[in-house]
Design an enzyme around this catalytic site. Structure first.
Site, mmCIF file in Angstrom:
data_model
loop_
_atom_site.group_PDB
_atom_site.id
_atom_site.type_symbol
_atom_site.label_atom_id
_atom_site.label_comp_id
_atom_site.label_asym_id
_atom_site.label_seq_id
_atom_site.Cartn_x
_atom_site.Cartn_y
_atom_site.Cartn_z
ATOM 1 N N ASP A 148 0.828 -1.206 0.000
ATOM 2 C CA ASP A 148 0.000 0.000 0.000
ATOM 3 C C ASP A 148 0.867 1.262 0.000
ATOM 4 O OD1 ASP A 148 -2.369 1.395 -0.011
ATOM 5 O OD2 ASP A 148 -2.694 1.260 2.152
ATOM 6 N N LEU A 154 10.825 -20.351 -5.210
ATOM 7 C CA LEU A 154 9.805 -19.501 -4.580
ATOM 8 C C LEU A 154 8.474 -19.573 -5.326
ATOM 9 C CD1 LEU A 154 9.086 -17.004 -2.640
ATOM 10 C CD2 LEU A 154 9.747 -15.578 -4.588
ATOM 11 N N HIS A 161 2.430 3.694 -9.005
ATOM 12 C CA HIS A 161 2.270 2.264 -9.292
ATOM 13 C C HIS A 161 3.480 1.736 -10.067
ATOM 14 C CE1 HIS A 161 -1.643 2.406 -7.588
ATOM 15 N NE2 HIS A 161 -2.191 3.135 -8.544
HETATM 16 C C1 IPE Z 1 -5.272 -2.750 -0.263
HETATM 17 O O1 IPE Z 1 -4.967 -1.421 -0.447
HETATM 18 C C2 IPE Z 1 -5.317 -3.454 -1.601
HETATM 19 C C3 IPE Z 1 -4.035 -3.638 -2.255
HETATM 20 C C4 IPE Z 1 -2.871 -3.352 -1.730
HETATM 21 C C5 IPE Z 1 -4.100 -4.208 -3.564
HETATM 22 P P1 IPE Z 1 -6.116 -0.317 -0.607
HETATM 23 O O2 IPE Z 1 -5.428 0.988 -0.723
HETATM 24 O O3 IPE Z 1 -7.030 -0.692 -1.698
HETATM 25 O O4 IPE Z 1 -6.886 -0.465 0.773
HETATM 26 P P2 IPE Z 1 -7.672 0.607 1.628
HETATM 27 O O5 IPE Z 1 -8.639 1.295 0.707
HETATM 28 O O6 IPE Z 1 -6.650 1.548 2.165
HETATM 29 O O7 IPE Z 1 -8.321 -0.176 2.713
HETATM 30 C C1 IPE Z 2 -1.468 0.356 -3.415
HETATM 31 O O1 IPE Z 2 -1.269 1.728 -3.393
HETATM 32 C C2 IPE Z 2 -1.690 -0.192 -4.809
HETATM 33 C C3 IPE Z 2 -3.044 -0.713 -5.069
HETATM 34 C C4 IPE Z 2 -4.033 -0.745 -4.230
HETATM 35 C C5 IPE Z 2 -3.295 -1.219 -6.405
HETATM 36 P P1 IPE Z 2 -2.490 2.749 -3.379
HETATM 37 O O2 IPE Z 2 -2.824 3.073 -4.790
HETATM 38 O O3 IPE Z 2 -3.593 2.222 -2.556
HETATM 39 O O4 IPE Z 2 -1.815 4.012 -2.681
HETATM 40 P P2 IPE Z 2 -2.462 4.959 -1.594
HETATM 41 O O5 IPE Z 2 -2.988 4.093 -0.496
HETATM 42 O O6 IPE Z 2 -3.535 5.730 -2.273
HETATM 43 O O7 IPE Z 2 -1.327 5.821 -1.137
HETATM 44 MG MG MG Z 3 -4.093 2.401 -0.592
#
Ligand code: IPE
Ligand code: IPE
Ligand code: MG
Length: 246
Positions: free
Chosen positions: A25, A136, A42
């Site tokens: 995240d 792995l 990303h």
């Molecule tokens: C969790 O992250 C999902 C992934 C890392 C793919 P999100 O950013 O979607 O989760 P929330 O919205 O903070 O709970």
């Molecule tokens: C995690 O990073 C990637 C996915 C959920 C695909 P985020 O896109 O959720 O990044 P934040 O949480 O908005 O910083």
């Molecule tokens: Mg996120």
């Protein structure tokens, strides 16, 4: 923070967690902090995926599950979703050779049939090409939700009861586990979440019942080998309990 070499000395390689699961995240916040668009976050996240996969493979971790796209992530703007799917495709296409060279076996969990077909085709190709590898297991959670995992498992089990393959009295935790997407994999022993959020976000709900949780404020695009080592050292210093007492 200590350097990788110093941290490595503290790791007991004979007691590594067999299965590490990571909620990757913070890509968006990482990008924002740098004045970049979310997609750049990303893209930077994919670089860290490569780094962490290589490192887990070298360390001798058995299974690495990465939460890459949740069933809830479809709610994001269409351009962002499309960019993530395109990055996934490029990652698979470019990394397949190195994954194979390192004997990494690629697997995936989630409602894969609902994935966009170009990404799905690339995924299926990579899974087939690496299926015989004994290193792995890189397990990608794609269009994954812990609740849909359980619901889909219940449906398959109910179908087997209906067609006489299973009886109601056969159902127990061990049997039900075999109907989940993670069938055959050990439960995660270490669950890592980057970017500081203290929630599970619908990840592996059944499988993490006794996982040790390690949360770091570091955003995923900044997460590297030293952070993973810190998590493992912390995990190894913990007294794992399963409801009992010594
Ligand atoms: C969790 O992250 C999902 C992934 C890392 C793919 P999100 O950013 O979607 O989760 P929330 O919205 O903070 O709970
Ligand atoms: C995690 O990073 C990637 C996915 C959920 C695909 P985020 O896109 O959720 O990044 P934040 O949480 O908005 O910083
Ligand atoms: Mg996120």
């Amino acid at each position: 923070m200590e350097c990788e070499k110093e941290l490595m000395k503290k790791v007991d390689v004979s007691r590594l967690p067999a299965h590490v699961a990571i909620i990757m995240d913070g890509n968006g916040r990482w990008a924002k902090q740098k004045g970049l668009c979310r997609v750049e976050g990303h893209r930077a996240g994919v670089r860290q995926v490569k780094e962490v996969v290589r490192f887990c493979s070298d360390l001798g971790i058995q299974v690495l599950t990465l939460y890459a796209f949740s069933t809830e992530n479809w709610k994001r703007p269409k351009v962002e979703v499309m960019a993530i799917m395109s990055l996934l495709r490029t990652f698979l296409r470019k990394e397949i050779e190195e994954l194979n060279a390192n004997r990494v076996k690629l697997t995936a969990i989630g409602r894969l049939s609902e994935m966009p077909s170009p990404a799905l085709r690339e995924l299926e190709k990579c899974m087939a090409m690496t299926s015989q590898n004994d290193g792995l297991i890189l397990n990608l959670a794609l269009n994954y939700g812990g609740r849909s995992d359980i619901v889909d498992g219940i449906k398959r089990l109910a179908a087997d009861i209906q067609n006489g393959k299973r009886a109601l009295q056969d159902i127990n935790e061990e049997l039900f586990s075999r109907y989940l997407y993670t069938s055959g994999l050990p439960d995660p022993e270490l669950l890592i979440r980057t970017s500081g959020e203290m929630r599970v976000s619908n990840f592996l709900l059944w499988q993490i019942s006794y996982a040790e949780i390690w949360v770091t404020p570091v955003y995923w695009p900044d997460f590297g080998r030293t952070h993973l080592l810190e998590a493992i050292i912390d995990y190894q210093a913990r007294e794992r309990r399963f409801g009992d007492h010594k």
